[in-house]
Each structure stands twice: as structure tokens, then as C-alpha cells.
Scaffold this motif. Structure first.
Motif, PDB file in Angstrom:
ATOM      1  N   GLY A 201      13.756   7.544  -5.187  1.00 20.98           N
ATOM      2  CA  GLY A 201      14.078   8.886  -4.724  1.00 20.98           C
ATOM      3  C   GLY A 201      12.907   9.617  -4.114  1.00 20.98           C
ATOM      4  N   ALA A 202      13.232  10.676  -3.376  1.00 16.77           N
ATOM      5  CA  ALA A 202      12.226  11.403  -2.602  1.00 16.77           C
ATOM      6  C   ALA A 202      11.133  12.035  -3.451  1.00 16.77           C
ATOM      7  N   GLY A 203      11.449  12.450  -4.672  1.00 17.72           N
ATOM      8  CA  GLY A 203      10.462  13.142  -5.499  1.00 17.72           C
ATOM      9  C   GLY A 203       9.725  12.251  -6.474  1.00 17.72           C
ATOM     10  N   ALA A 204       9.917  10.930  -6.365  1.00 11.48           N
ATOM     11  CA  ALA A 204       9.312   9.996  -7.321  1.00 11.48           C
ATOM     12  C   ALA A 204       7.827   9.785  -7.059  1.00 11.48           C
ATOM     13  N   GLU A 205       7.154   9.230  -8.051  1.00 11.09           N
ATOM     14  CA  GLU A 205       5.748   8.863  -7.917  1.00 11.09           C
ATOM     15  C   GLU A 205       5.612   7.717  -6.914  1.00 11.09           C
ATOM     16  N   PRO A 206       4.433   7.559  -6.296  1.00 11.03           N
ATOM     17  CA  PRO A 206       4.232   6.450  -5.354  1.00 11.03           C
ATOM     18  C   PRO A 206       4.531   5.108  -6.005  1.00 11.03           C
ATOM     19  N   ALA A 207       5.055   4.187  -5.204  1.00  6.96           N
ATOM     20  CA  ALA A 207       5.377   2.850  -5.685  1.00  6.96           C
ATOM     21  C   ALA A 207       4.290   1.877  -5.228  1.00  6.96           C
ATOM     22  N   TYR A 208       3.941   0.936  -6.097  1.00  5.78           N
ATOM     23  CA  TYR A 208       2.897  -0.043  -5.809  1.00  5.78           C
ATOM     24  C   TYR A 208       3.486  -1.448  -5.800  1.00  5.78           C
ATOM     25  N   PRO A 209       2.916  -2.341  -5.007  1.00  8.39           N
ATOM     26  CA  PRO A 209       1.647  -2.268  -4.271  1.00  8.39           C
ATOM     27  C   PRO A 209       1.702  -1.532  -2.938  1.00  8.39           C
ATOM     28  N   GLY A 210       2.882  -1.003  -2.554  1.00  8.83           N
ATOM     29  CA  GLY A 210       2.989  -0.341  -1.265  1.00  8.83           C
ATOM     30  C   GLY A 210       2.003   0.790  -1.059  1.00  8.83           C
ATOM     31  N   ALA A 211       1.664   1.495  -2.137  1.00  9.08           N
ATOM     32  CA  ALA A 211       0.784   2.664  -2.021  1.00  9.08           C
ATOM     33  C   ALA A 211      -0.704   2.325  -2.049  1.00  9.08           C
ATOM     34  N   TYR A 212      -1.044   1.048  -2.227  1.00  9.73           N
ATOM     35  CA  TYR A 212      -2.465   0.689  -2.190  1.00  9.73           C
ATOM     36  C   TYR A 212      -2.981   0.761  -0.748  1.00  9.73           C
ATOM     37  N   PRO A 213      -4.266   1.112  -0.570  1.00  6.48           N
ATOM     38  CA  PRO A 213      -4.837   1.198   0.784  1.00  6.48           C
ATOM     39  C   PRO A 213      -4.683  -0.105   1.553  1.00  6.48           C
ATOM     40  N   GLY A 214      -4.285   0.008   2.809  1.00  6.28           N
ATOM     41  CA  GLY A 214      -4.186  -1.160   3.663  1.00  6.28           C
ATOM     42  C   GLY A 214      -2.890  -1.931   3.557  1.00  6.28           C
ATOM     43  N   VAL A 215      -2.081  -1.639   2.534  1.00  2.24           N
ATOM     44  CA  VAL A 215      -0.774  -2.282   2.411  1.00  2.24           C
ATOM     45  C   VAL A 215       0.212  -1.521   3.296  1.00  2.24           C
ATOM     46  N   ILE A 216       1.016  -2.228   4.071  1.00  7.42           N
ATOM     47  CA  ILE A 216       1.999  -1.594   4.945  1.00  7.42           C
ATOM     48  C   ILE A 216       3.261  -1.337   4.130  1.00  7.42           C
ATOM     49  N   ALA A 217       3.511  -0.075   3.793  1.00  9.85           N
ATOM     50  CA  ALA A 217       4.665   0.300   2.976  1.00  9.85           C
ATOM     51  C   ALA A 217       5.851   0.616   3.878  1.00  9.85           C
ATOM     52  N   VAL A 218       6.991  -0.005   3.587  1.00  7.53           N
ATOM     53  CA  VAL A 218       8.160   0.096   4.457  1.00  7.53           C
ATOM     54  C   VAL A 218       9.310   0.816   3.752  1.00  7.53           C
TER      55      VAL A 218
END
Length: 242
Positions: free
Chosen positions: A96-113
Motif C-alpha cells: 500500500g501507498a503508506g507502507a514502509e519501504p520494501a527491500y531489496p528494492g529500496a537499497y541504493p542502486g537497486v531498480i525498484a519497479v
């Protein structure tokens, strides 16, 4: 989940799911297990071993259709893979829109889709935030199922292969590019959605493979780690491309 992601990436010629990179080589690593019920689960060390196994096989693009909480050990494994020149593409998450960042997508350099539907609206359960980079089709996407029939799937996991395929095609055509250059090139080949420019809902917009590069004579291989979990602590799938 693994079957669906693999079919989106490479598929089978002549079937209803021919794949985005037909006849590309797919390397799959199963990092998940059943918890006694219907859910597929994994742990950080299983994911790390899977990532290291794909890196040892020389993949150039790693498709991680999974999401979970932050973890320092996983981050180090991601950073080590990136240091070897591997492009890592991951799901933005389905909390959901208000959730905490999801990993590994939120790590630097990872392309989060993130995922969009056929009307180019964001998937209603997609996690949003400053780490979201690109969007791909991810609502009612037709793909293969483990039972041998086709099925409609929804989630940010199913949008990831569209960006992974674009990265693989780009590297097959221009293999000297490093992960940062690949990411920058992908961000330049999008259809802007939402507010003008980057935004936390759609990132830079919907990925466009057309015009990204000239079709290569041979497509680079692709690698995978299996299954969408309702995760403890991670849910999803891992894939990579040499």
C-alpha cells in the motif's frame, strides 16, 4: 510464482506465453520453502546464498521479484553483486501507498519497479516512496502457471520482468555498460506517468523497450530464484541474467 516470472521473461515459443526475451538462457535458484501451509517463505541467508549462486554463474541482470524488511546482511550481498557489475531489479512491494519501504528494492542502486494496469493507473496495493524507480505492467498480466495453463497475475513482482528484460536487452547490445549506466539509460526510455518527471508513485514512468537499443544477434542469458511468498520475512521471486 517462479513459473509465472520465468514465463514472462523467456516463455516458450509458439505458446500463449512466448516471453519478453524468447530463447534467452534462464538460470533459476529456488530460495523458498513451504511453511506447512500454502505460503512460500524464505530467510535472509537463503536469499544471500541464492544471490551468490547467481553471481558465480556470471549473470548480468538479477530479477528479484520479492520484497521484505531491511536487513544488513542482505544489503551487503546486494552491494557485493553490484560491485561485480550486476544490475539488480526488484519489486516495489504490495503493502500500500503508506507502507514502509520494501527491500531489496529500496537499497541504493537497486531498480525498484512498481505495477500499473492497462489504463496506466498504479496498482492499488503498490508500495510508494522515494525509492520507486520505474513502472511496468503488473495488473492482470497473462502468464504461465505451474499447472500448465495460463493465468492472470497481479502484483509488483510481475512488473519486474519487464524492466529486467529491458536491462538484459540493453546489455546484450551494449555489454560495456555498468549498472549505473544501465539504470540511467532505462530511466530515459519511459512514458512519464503521474506528475511531470519523477514521482514516488510511478518513478520515472512506464518502461519502453522500443528504441532502447538495436536488436542484438544473440540475447544474453537470464537467471532466476523461485516463488512468490506471503513472506516471512520476504515474499516473491529472484531472477538474474548473465
Amino acid at each position: 510464482h517462479g513459473t509465472a516470472i520465468a514465463a514472462l521473461l523467456v516463455g516458450r515459443p509458439g505458446s500463449s506465453t512466448p516471453g519478453l526475451l524468447p530463447e534467452a538462457k534462464l538460470i533459476a535458484v529456488d530460495a523458498f520453502y513451504r511453511d506447512g501451509g500454502t505460503a512460500d517463505r524464505t530467510d535472509v541467508m537463503s536469499l544471500v546464498v541464492a544471490i551468490e549462486a547467481l553471481a558465480e554463474r556470471g549473470v548480468r541482470v538479477m530479477n528479484l521479484s520479492l520484497s521484505g524488511p531491511a536487513n544488513a546482511v542482505l544489503q551487503k550481498a546486494i552491494e557485493a553483486a553490484q560491485a561485480e557489475g550486476i544490475v539488480i531489479v526488484s519489486a516495489a512491494g504490495n503493502n500500500g501507498a503508506g507502507a514502509e519501504p520494501a527491500y531489496p528494492g529500496a537499497y541504493p542502486g537497486v531498480i525498484a519497479v512498481t505495477a500499473v494496469d492497462q489504463n496506466l493507473n498504479v496498482y492499488r496495493r503498490a508500495t510508494q516512496g522515494a525509492y520507486v524507480d520505474l513502472a511496468g505492467p503488473g495488473v492482470n498480466v497473462w502468464t504461465a502457471s505451474a499447472k500448465g495453463s495460463g493465468v492472470l497475475r497481479t502484483g509488483t513482482s510481475y512488473a519486474v520482468p519487464f524492466v529486467s528484460a529491458a536491462a538484459g536487452l540493453l546489455l546484450a547490445s551494449t555489454p560495456q555498460l555498468d549498472p549505473k549506466a544501465v539504470q540511467a539509460r532505462l530511466e530515459q526510455h519511459t512514458r512519464d506517468l503521474g506528475k511531470p518527471g519523477w514521482d514516488p508513485t510511478y518513478g520515472y514512468g512506464l518502461i519502453h523497450m522500443a528504441g532502447l537499443c538495436a536488436p542484438p544477434a544473440d540475447l544474453a542469458p537470464v537467471a532466476v530464484t523461485k516463488t512468490q511468498p506471503a513472506a516471512l520475512p520476504f515474499e516473491g521471486q529472484t531472477l538474474g541474467m548473465p
